[in-house]
Design a protein around this motif. Structure first.
Motif, PDB file in Angstrom:
ATOM      1  N   GLY A 143       2.107  -9.170   2.393  1.00 35.46           N
ATOM      2  CA  GLY A 143       2.528  -9.886   1.200  1.00 35.46           C
ATOM      3  C   GLY A 143       4.005  -9.629   0.979  1.00 35.46           C
ATOM      4  N   ASP A 144       4.339  -9.136  -0.177  1.00 37.52           N
ATOM      5  CA  ASP A 144       5.731  -8.798  -0.481  1.00 37.52           C
ATOM      6  C   ASP A 144       5.991  -7.299  -0.409  1.00 37.52           C
ATOM      7  OD1 ASP A 144       6.424 -11.467  -0.954  1.00 37.52           O
ATOM      8  OD2 ASP A 144       5.702 -11.366  -3.025  1.00 37.52           O
ATOM      9  N   VAL A 145       5.022  -6.547   0.073  1.00 40.31           N
ATOM     10  CA  VAL A 145       5.108  -5.086   0.051  1.00 40.31           C
ATOM     11  C   VAL A 145       5.366  -4.538   1.455  1.00 40.31           C
ATOM     12  CG1 VAL A 145       3.875  -2.951  -0.483  1.00 40.31           C
ATOM     13  CG2 VAL A 145       3.567  -4.965  -1.943  1.00 40.31           C
ATOM     14  N   TYR A 146       6.315  -3.599   1.547  1.00 42.09           N
ATOM     15  CA  TYR A 146       6.572  -2.884   2.787  1.00 42.09           C
ATOM     16  C   TYR A 146       5.799  -1.560   2.746  1.00 42.09           C
ATOM     17  CZ  TYR A 146      10.294  -6.100   4.147  1.00 42.09           C
ATOM     18  OH  TYR A 146      11.000  -7.217   4.523  1.00 42.09           O
ATOM     19  N   LEU A 147       5.080  -1.258   3.814  1.00 42.98           N
ATOM     20  CA  LEU A 147       4.257  -0.056   3.834  1.00 42.98           C
ATOM     21  C   LEU A 147       4.118   0.464   5.241  1.00 42.98           C
ATOM     22  CD1 LEU A 147       0.819  -0.842   4.590  1.00 42.98           C
ATOM     23  CD2 LEU A 147       1.689  -2.547   2.993  1.00 42.98           C
ATOM     24  N   GLY A 148       3.820   1.751   5.350  1.00 40.19           N
ATOM     25  CA  GLY A 148       3.578   2.355   6.652  1.00 40.19           C
ATOM     26  C   GLY A 148       2.173   2.042   7.123  1.00 40.19           C
ATOM     27  N   ALA A 149       2.022   1.871   8.430  1.00 33.97           N
ATOM     28  CA  ALA A 149       0.696   1.574   8.984  1.00 33.97           C
ATOM     29  C   ALA A 149      -0.279   2.713   8.727  1.00 33.97           C
ATOM     30  CB  ALA A 149       0.813   1.311  10.484  1.00 33.97           C
ATOM     31  N   ASP A 150       0.238   3.924   8.468  1.00 34.46           N
ATOM     32  CA  ASP A 150      -0.640   5.048   8.154  1.00 34.46           C
ATOM     33  C   ASP A 150      -1.456   4.810   6.891  1.00 34.46           C
ATOM     34  OD1 ASP A 150       1.986   5.283   6.840  1.00 34.46           O
ATOM     35  OD2 ASP A 150       1.197   7.141   6.002  1.00 34.46           O
ATOM     36  N   LYS A 151      -0.968   3.914   6.032  1.00 35.58           N
ATOM     37  CA  LYS A 151      -1.676   3.655   4.773  1.00 35.58           C
ATOM     38  C   LYS A 151      -3.032   3.007   5.010  1.00 35.58           C
ATOM     39  CE  LYS A 151       1.735   5.319   2.440  1.00 35.58           C
ATOM     40  NZ  LYS A 151       2.402   5.933   3.605  1.00 35.58           N
ATOM     41  N   PHE A 152      -3.197   2.322   6.141  1.00 38.48           N
ATOM     42  CA  PHE A 152      -4.501   1.728   6.436  1.00 38.48           C
ATOM     43  C   PHE A 152      -5.540   2.805   6.712  1.00 38.48           C
ATOM     44  CE2 PHE A 152      -1.667  -1.813   8.117  1.00 38.48           C
ATOM     45  CZ  PHE A 152      -1.764  -2.552   6.954  1.00 38.48           C
ATOM     46  N   GLY A 153      -5.112   3.896   7.374  1.00 36.42           N
ATOM     47  CA  GLY A 153      -6.024   5.020   7.570  1.00 36.42           C
ATOM     48  C   GLY A 153      -6.386   5.668   6.257  1.00 36.42           C
ATOM     49  N   HIS A 154      -5.401   5.811   5.391  1.00 39.20           N
ATOM     50  CA  HIS A 154      -5.679   6.357   4.062  1.00 39.20           C
ATOM     51  C   HIS A 154      -6.654   5.450   3.309  1.00 39.20           C
ATOM     52  CE1 HIS A 154      -3.041   9.860   3.594  1.00 39.20           C
ATOM     53  NE2 HIS A 154      -2.246   9.257   4.461  1.00 39.20           N
ATOM     54  N   PHE A 155      -6.440   4.164   3.397  1.00 43.83           N
ATOM     55  CA  PHE A 155      -7.279   3.201   2.669  1.00 43.83           C
ATOM     56  C   PHE A 155      -8.735   3.288   3.112  1.00 43.83           C
ATOM     57  CE2 PHE A 155      -9.186  -1.028   2.214  1.00 43.83           C
ATOM     58  CZ  PHE A 155      -8.901  -1.334   0.898  1.00 43.83           C
ATOM     59  N   PHE A 156      -8.979   3.199   4.399  1.00 45.72           N
ATOM     60  CA  PHE A 156     -10.356   3.161   4.875  1.00 45.72           C
ATOM     61  C   PHE A 156     -10.983   4.556   5.022  1.00 45.72           C
ATOM     62  CE2 PHE A 156      -9.106  -1.085   6.677  1.00 45.72           C
ATOM     63  CZ  PHE A 156      -9.982  -1.832   5.907  1.00 45.72           C
ATOM     64  N   THR A 157     -10.292   5.502   5.649  1.00 40.54           N
ATOM     65  CA  THR A 157     -10.901   6.797   5.942  1.00 40.54           C
ATOM     66  C   THR A 157     -10.884   7.727   4.735  1.00 40.54           C
ATOM     67  OG1 THR A 157     -10.236   6.560   8.259  1.00 40.54           O
ATOM     68  CG2 THR A 157     -10.896   8.758   7.512  1.00 40.54           C
ATOM     69  N   GLU A 158      -9.691   7.994   4.192  1.00 37.08           N
ATOM     70  CA  GLU A 158      -9.628   8.838   3.007  1.00 37.08           C
ATOM     71  C   GLU A 158     -10.258   8.134   1.806  1.00 37.08           C
ATOM     72  OE1 GLU A 158      -8.181  10.325   5.875  1.00 37.08           O
ATOM     73  OE2 GLU A 158      -6.495   9.088   5.218  1.00 37.08           O
ATOM     74  N   GLY A 159     -10.148   6.822   1.784  1.00 34.21           N
ATOM     75  CA  GLY A 159     -10.799   6.065   0.710  1.00 34.21           C
ATOM     76  C   GLY A 159     -12.302   6.289   0.692  1.00 34.21           C
ATOM     77  N   PHE A 160     -12.897   6.434   1.881  1.00 35.73           N
ATOM     78  CA  PHE A 160     -14.335   6.695   1.923  1.00 35.73           C
ATOM     79  C   PHE A 160     -14.650   8.101   1.424  1.00 35.73           C
ATOM     80  CE2 PHE A 160     -18.411   7.812   3.793  1.00 35.73           C
ATOM     81  CZ  PHE A 160     -19.167   6.722   3.397  1.00 35.73           C
ATOM     82  N   SER A 161     -13.781   9.074   1.741  1.00 38.49           N
ATOM     83  CA  SER A 161     -13.979  10.425   1.196  1.00 38.49           C
ATOM     84  C   SER A 161     -13.912  10.388  -0.331  1.00 38.49           C
ATOM     85  CB  SER A 161     -12.907  11.375   1.747  1.00 38.49           C
ATOM     86  OG  SER A 161     -13.049  11.560   3.130  1.00 38.49           O
ATOM     87  N   TYR A 162     -12.973   9.608  -0.856  1.00 35.67           N
ATOM     88  CA  TYR A 162     -12.897   9.415  -2.309  1.00 35.67           C
ATOM     89  C   TYR A 162     -14.209   8.822  -2.825  1.00 35.67           C
ATOM     90  CZ  TYR A 162      -7.871  10.119  -3.363  1.00 35.67           C
ATOM     91  OH  TYR A 162      -6.622  10.627  -3.600  1.00 35.67           O
TER      92      TYR A 162
END
Length: 348
Positions: A143-162
């Motif tokens: 979209g309009d946001v710049y982000l590191g690809a590492d954030k996808f791991g945080h989203f799916f993997t750490e997000g599941f721990s959350y």
């Protein structure tokens, strides 16, 4: 329920995160060579929706069972659904979508080598993971946001721990858990960096996993999930909604806007000098954003995942974080069962 029972139930979450954190903690340089990128959202949406569809097929296939001579169908098994989704979306060392983005020759990304990055001056004692591996996540635009690809791991993997923590206790315990892991093996302890943007991705990952079946209220808004991602239709799981990164990604994912904290003044000074060098004298945040929109999305959770006030030293000692986190879990036992409604107080 005794205290040790909850501890046993939560231990796989805690130990799994800490073990993987040793080998996969990584950072992103959101400043060096930052320039306009093409939007990767449409491509990444297609990838995730394809993986979701494949996971649904797998979850339905696994519904067949045989016990001795008895055969049958276990319709819409929730455990198997989440196992299939985890298998497709999460990763052990590096997130699967992060790997896809990193290896892609078609996506428009920015790759920064360690010796040219804002972290280049960090010594092993200051940032053992980065200085040893030299591994930095690539930068991309969604979209309009710049982000590191590492954030996808945080989203799916750490997000599941959350999500597991949210299911067992409540969303504030999940936030405490994220703060604790970012202070240790996912950030401050191993890389010297405490990334608020990582916490933002984690929280949005929690929201995603909770939206799969909508078994609990939305962890951010507190409202019931009216449109779950998956539903049981005609005795089979069916994907009901199309996944779109636009629902989850916002400026809190960008470390040039959502400013990181550092373990000490020495690391802070080194990184700030390099940020100024590569950003024509500017510092974090590189730009301001509409905070009203973020307040509308996150409400009173925003301060836990967003730091727009510039890079800083993380002042709070680690020991009180452990003590507060554990007291929150133990306090939960006094107010509800493990699958109850949560704490009377936020405890964060």
């Amino acid at each position: 329920m005794k205290n040790h029972t909850l501890a046993i139930l939560l231990w796989p979450i805690i130990s799994g995160v800490f073990i993987t954190g040793i080998v996969c903690a990584a950072e992103v340089d959101s400043f060096t060579n930052r320039h306009e990128l093409a939007d990767s959202r449409v491509v990444l949406n297609k990838v995730v929706n394809s993986w979701l569809a494949e996971a649904i097929i797998t979850a339905n296939e696994r519904s067949l069972f045989q016990i001795g001579d008895k055969k049958g169908i276990d319709y819409c098994n929730q455990v198997r659904l989440f196992e299939a989704l985890k298998d497709k979306l999460t990763g052990f060392i590096v997130g699967k979508l992060e790997s896809l983005v990193t290896d892609s020759a078609d996506l428009d990304t920015i790759r920064v080598e360690f010796d040219k990055s804002i972290y280049r001056d960090l010594e092993f004692s200051e940032s053992p993971t980065i200085s040893l591996t030299g591994r930095l996540a690539v930068l991309l635009r969604v979209g309009d946001v710049y982000l590191g690809a590492d954030k996808f791991g945080h989203f799916f993997t750490e997000g599941f721990s959350y999500y597991e923590m949210y299911t067992a206790v409540d969303q504030y315990s999940a936030l405490q858990f994220g703060d604790l892991t970012e202070s240790t093996l996912y950030g401050e302890l191993t890389t010297g960096v405490f990334s608020y943007a990582d916490l933002a991705a984690n929280l949005n990952g929690l929201r995603f996993w909770n939206s799969v079946l909508g078994l609990k209220p939305d962890p951010i808004s507190g409202s019931a999930v009216t449109k779950p991602l998956v539903q049981c239709v005609d005795k089979k799981w069916k994907l009901m909604e199309t996944f779109d990164w636009r629902t989850h990604v916002d400026p809190t994912w960008d470390e040039a806007i959502n400013c990181s904290a550092f373990r000490n003044e020495i690391i802070l000074d080194k990184v700030e000098k390099r940020i100024a060098d590569t950003s024509h004298g500017k510092s974090c945040p590189l730009m301001t954003v509409d905070q009203k929109a973020l307040v509308k999305k996150y409400g009173d959770l925003l301060p836990y995942i967003f730091n727009p006030d510039g890079n800083k030293v993380l002042q709070e000692p680690l020991k009180p974080k452990f003590e507060r986190y554990w007291s929150t879990i133990m306090g939960h036992l006094k107010t509800s069962s493990i699958f109850g409604s949560g704490l009377d107080e936020k405890g964060f």
